[in-house]
Design a protein around this motif. Structure first.
Motif, PDB file in Angstrom:
ATOM      1  N   ASP A 111      19.020   9.626 -51.587  1.00 25.12           N
ATOM      2  CA  ASP A 111      18.086   8.493 -51.529  1.00 25.12           C
ATOM      3  C   ASP A 111      16.919   8.660 -52.491  1.00 25.12           C
ATOM      4  O   ASP A 111      16.122   7.733 -52.658  1.00 25.12           O
ATOM      5  CB  ASP A 111      17.549   8.321 -50.102  1.00 25.12           C
ATOM      6  CG  ASP A 111      18.601   7.753 -49.164  1.00 25.12           C
ATOM      7  OD1 ASP A 111      19.602   7.208 -49.660  1.00 25.12           O
ATOM      8  OD2 ASP A 111      18.412   7.867 -47.939  1.00 25.12           O
ATOM      9  N   GLN A 120      14.964   1.259 -55.209  1.00 22.49           N
ATOM     10  CA  GLN A 120      13.674   1.767 -54.735  1.00 22.49           C
ATOM     11  C   GLN A 120      13.034   0.794 -53.758  1.00 22.49           C
ATOM     12  O   GLN A 120      12.495   1.197 -52.725  1.00 22.49           O
ATOM     13  CB  GLN A 120      12.731   1.999 -55.926  1.00 22.49           C
ATOM     14  CG  GLN A 120      13.098   3.201 -56.779  1.00 22.49           C
ATOM     15  CD  GLN A 120      12.121   3.438 -57.912  1.00 22.49           C
ATOM     16  OE1 GLN A 120      11.848   4.569 -58.288  1.00 22.49           O
ATOM     17  NE2 GLN A 120      11.583   2.375 -58.490  1.00 22.49           N
ATOM     18  N   LYS A 121      13.066  -0.499 -54.090  1.00 19.97           N
ATOM     19  CA  LYS A 121      12.473  -1.508 -53.213  1.00 19.97           C
ATOM     20  C   LYS A 121      13.214  -1.581 -51.890  1.00 19.97           C
ATOM     21  O   LYS A 121      12.601  -1.733 -50.829  1.00 19.97           O
ATOM     22  CB  LYS A 121      12.481  -2.863 -53.910  1.00 19.97           C
ATOM     23  CG  LYS A 121      11.496  -2.974 -55.072  1.00 19.97           C
ATOM     24  CD  LYS A 121      11.535  -4.356 -55.698  1.00 19.97           C
ATOM     25  CE  LYS A 121      10.513  -4.478 -56.825  1.00 19.97           C
ATOM     26  NZ  LYS A 121      10.563  -5.815 -57.482  1.00 19.97           N
ATOM     27  N   ALA A 122      14.549  -1.467 -51.936  1.00 19.65           N
ATOM     28  CA  ALA A 122      15.341  -1.526 -50.707  1.00 19.65           C
ATOM     29  C   ALA A 122      15.057  -0.336 -49.800  1.00 19.65           C
ATOM     30  O   ALA A 122      15.020  -0.477 -48.564  1.00 19.65           O
ATOM     31  CB  ALA A 122      16.827  -1.585 -51.054  1.00 19.65           C
ATOM     32  N   LEU A 123      14.831   0.835 -50.402  1.00 17.61           N
ATOM     33  CA  LEU A 123      14.575   2.042 -49.614  1.00 17.61           C
ATOM     34  C   LEU A 123      13.104   2.221 -49.279  1.00 17.61           C
ATOM     35  O   LEU A 123      12.755   2.971 -48.358  1.00 17.61           O
ATOM     36  CB  LEU A 123      15.073   3.272 -50.371  1.00 17.61           C
ATOM     37  CG  LEU A 123      16.579   3.372 -50.595  1.00 17.61           C
ATOM     38  CD1 LEU A 123      16.909   4.576 -51.468  1.00 17.61           C
ATOM     39  CD2 LEU A 123      17.315   3.465 -49.268  1.00 17.61           C
ATOM     40  N   GLY A 124      12.243   1.565 -50.063  1.00 13.26           N
ATOM     41  CA  GLY A 124      10.817   1.707 -49.837  1.00 13.26           C
ATOM     42  C   GLY A 124      10.269   3.053 -50.245  1.00 13.26           C
ATOM     43  O   GLY A 124       9.283   3.535 -49.662  1.00 13.26           O
ATOM     44  N   GLN A 125      10.898   3.682 -51.246  1.00 14.06           N
ATOM     45  CA  GLN A 125      10.434   4.986 -51.720  1.00 14.06           C
ATOM     46  C   GLN A 125      10.862   5.173 -53.171  1.00 14.06           C
ATOM     47  O   GLN A 125      11.825   4.564 -53.623  1.00 14.06           O
ATOM     48  CB  GLN A 125      11.002   6.116 -50.863  1.00 14.06           C
ATOM     49  CG  GLN A 125      12.514   6.231 -50.917  1.00 14.06           C
ATOM     50  CD  GLN A 125      13.020   7.318 -49.992  1.00 14.06           C
ATOM     51  OE1 GLN A 125      12.391   7.672 -49.002  1.00 14.06           O
ATOM     52  NE2 GLN A 125      14.178   7.862 -50.305  1.00 14.06           N
TER      53      GLN A 125
END
Length: 249
Positions: free
Chosen positions: A64, A98-103
């Motif tokens: 991730d 990155q946006k989907a995982l928030g990191q």
């Protein structure tokens, strides 16, 4: 350049990809190949100039927090800024993840250091050397199936995830990715407080016994700086088939 994004290339696209890799290998030393097997989890960008596949990129989100990318450009189409033409859509895919995982996600290019054009392209965009990694392989044999565990036991903790258990305690883990007759072994590790006691060798031999019922060849990747792991794999019969470099961008 017309760019097509896919994770499941058609039969014709697979032929185009194989032809592009063959053209690159004919031009200069190159050990990398295209991931043509289904369901490997790659995001693929195919750049066509008319009916001709001129460039392509493969993105693999190994964790991730890390994305590995490999790019091929047809020798006839080099110096036409096709590499940089793929760069924006590549980074768009990373940004979307990155946006989907928030990191944040570390992004790196994977390259064969023996390929001058790849080294020149990475230098041109300012990518920085991170580390080198070796791909090692070993055939699986009937003798592997006969290995008997001593003090350890191996449990399948989850789908394709295995644990080494000693006296009821998990002391090691590894994962596999089967693909036709080839099996990729990764994330192999033994807890630090149990290292140096032979458990790594026993765990690996036990895994080879399991994998011998599932395929013909097992492959893995190991950091060039991880001398202990490299020696473990060499003693288990693995040999190095290619050496690759990772460049952060």
């Amino acid at each position: 350049m017309n760019i097509i994004q896919t994770s499941k290339p058609t039969d014709q696209q697979k032929l185009d990809m194989s032809s592009l890799v063959a053209a690159c290998q004919k031009k200069e030393p190159l050990s990398l190949s295209a991931p043509l097997e289904d369901d490997l989890g790659y995001d693929i960008l195919l750049g066509y100039e008319g009916p001709h596949l001129a460039a392509m990129a493969f993105l693999f989100f190994s964790t991730d927090t890390l994305c590995e990318c490999c790019v091929f450009v047809h020798p006839q189409n080099r110096r036409n800024r096709l590499f940089t033409g793929l760069l924006d859509p590549i980074l768009d895919l990373v940004e979307a993840r990155q946006k989907a995982l928030g990191q944040p996600i570390d992004f790196c290019f994977l390259a064969d250091e023996k390929t001058p054009s790849a080294m020149a392209a990475l230098k041109a965009i300012g990518a920085e050397y991170w580390y080198s990694e070796h791909k090692m392989e070993r055939p699986l044999t009937s003798a592997d199936r006969e290995f008997v565990m001593d003090s350890l036991s191996i449990q399948e903790a989850d789908d394709h995830l295995y644990s080494a258990v000693l006296d009821g305690r998990v002391i090691g883990t590894c994962a596999i990715l089967p693909s036709q007759n080839r099996i990729y072994l990764y994330a192999f590790q033994i807890r630090e407080d149990y290292q140096g006691q032979g458990y790594g060798s026993q765990f690996l031999s036990g895994m080879l016994a399991i994998l011998a019922h599932m395929g013909l060849v097992v492959s893995l990747q190991v950091s060039g700086q991880n001398y202990i792991a490299r020696n473990l794999y060499k003693k288990a019969g693995f040999s190095t088939v290619e050496s690759l470099a990772y460049y952060l961008y």
